[in-house]
Design a protein around this motif. Sequence first.
Motif, PDB file in Angstrom:
ATOM      1  N   TRP A 108       5.619   2.545   1.905  1.00 20.09           N
ATOM      2  CA  TRP A 108       4.682   2.197   0.846  1.00 20.09           C
ATOM      3  C   TRP A 108       4.151   0.789   1.082  1.00 20.09           C
ATOM      4  O   TRP A 108       4.739   0.000   1.826  1.00 20.09           O
ATOM      5  N   ARG A 109       3.011   0.536   0.438  1.00 15.58           N
ATOM      6  CA  ARG A 109       2.392  -0.792   0.444  1.00 15.58           C
ATOM      7  C   ARG A 109       2.033  -1.136  -0.993  1.00 15.58           C
ATOM      8  O   ARG A 109       1.601  -0.255  -1.740  1.00 15.58           O
ATOM      9  N   PHE A 196      -3.630   3.069   1.958  1.00 12.18           N
ATOM     10  CA  PHE A 196      -4.864   2.834   1.229  1.00 12.18           C
ATOM     11  C   PHE A 196      -6.077   3.034   2.130  1.00 12.18           C
ATOM     12  O   PHE A 196      -5.990   2.876   3.353  1.00 12.18           O
ATOM     13  N   LEU A 197      -7.202   3.328   1.495  1.00  8.49           N
ATOM     14  CA  LEU A 197      -8.479   3.382   2.181  1.00  8.49           C
ATOM     15  C   LEU A 197      -9.110   1.988   2.200  1.00  8.49           C
ATOM     16  O   LEU A 197      -8.742   1.122   1.411  1.00  8.49           O
ATOM     17  N   HIS A 198     -10.067   1.796   3.077  1.00  5.01           N
ATOM     18  CA  HIS A 198     -10.728   0.495   3.181  1.00  5.01           C
ATOM     19  C   HIS A 198     -11.473   0.174   1.884  1.00  5.01           C
ATOM     20  O   HIS A 198     -12.273   0.981   1.404  1.00  5.01           O
ATOM     21  N   VAL A 247       5.635  -4.539   1.478  1.00  4.93           N
ATOM     22  CA  VAL A 247       5.633  -3.308   2.274  1.00  4.93           C
ATOM     23  C   VAL A 247       7.048  -2.757   2.259  1.00  4.93           C
ATOM     24  O   VAL A 247       8.024  -3.516   2.406  1.00  4.93           O
ATOM     25  N   GLY A 248       7.175  -1.446   2.073  1.00  3.27           N
ATOM     26  CA  GLY A 248       8.491  -0.832   1.996  1.00  3.27           C
ATOM     27  C   GLY A 248       8.882  -0.088   3.255  1.00  3.27           C
ATOM     28  O   GLY A 248       8.039   0.538   3.907  1.00  3.27           O
ATOM     29  N   TYR A 249      10.189  -0.150   3.575  1.00  2.00           N
ATOM     30  CA  TYR A 249      10.745   0.556   4.727  1.00  2.00           C
ATOM     31  C   TYR A 249      12.098   1.123   4.334  1.00  2.00           C
ATOM     32  O   TYR A 249      12.779   0.597   3.454  1.00  2.00           O
TER      33      TYR A 249
END
Length: 257
Positions: A108-109, A196-198, A247-249
């Motif tokens: 995720w972001r 996400f999209l730009h 940011v997820g990891y």
Amino acid sequence: MPRYALKVEYHGAPFSGWQRQSEHPSVQGAIEAALGRVEKREHSIAAAGRTDAGVHGLGQVAHCDMEKDWDPFRLSEALNYHLKPAPVAITACARVGEDFHARFSATWRQYLFRLVMRRAPLTHDKGLAWQVPHALDAAAMQAGADRLIGRHDFTTFRSSICQANSPLRTLDRLDVERVEGPSGPEIRFHVKARAFLHNQVRSFVGTLERVGAGAWTPDDVTAALEARARAACGPVCPPHGLYLAGVGYEPDPFDHI
């Protein structure tokens, strides 16, 4: 070659964005130049997200491959020394496996967007928040934001030059929070998704600002989403209020730090 994950914080104002460019300063270029001073060779790093010009980083993540087996703390200290005076800092560094990839391993972001409501020019927060001279209804904005949660075709809310193969994305979180910030009343948007999209977040915020101002209703947000047309989007807000917050990891390489 040992691989390291880097957590990166930066002020986006002096840069043309994250991505390396031959004729303009970039965050990636600044870090790669610092790496070249630590180990004298060409370096290429990858990041979780390619932020645009003017966008800031609080929790960007990148990875690099080194020849020497560095102690992570010493590597971060060496990079921070060589990054001066650029407004870029390595806030955490961790040794990771060779299968770790800052972009493709991310689950995720999360982005933060700051909007300050005041008429007087910003001083301390200039370049760090979007300023609007009028009050906004945060509850109405949240009602509009709720229409965007879930999996949708987000064609309306992506740039016309977006290179993603599909406009389908799942939006996990879009919270609208009103706080008393250091520069005055502030609206903070907390946005989370796997990808996400730009210009997606800036398109959301610009559209929701219209809802908060009373020019749109939450039903108008639904209509814009269902139109699947860029022309149906509200104004796209400026970049300088946007932060890549985290940011997820799984597992999180920075957990033990």
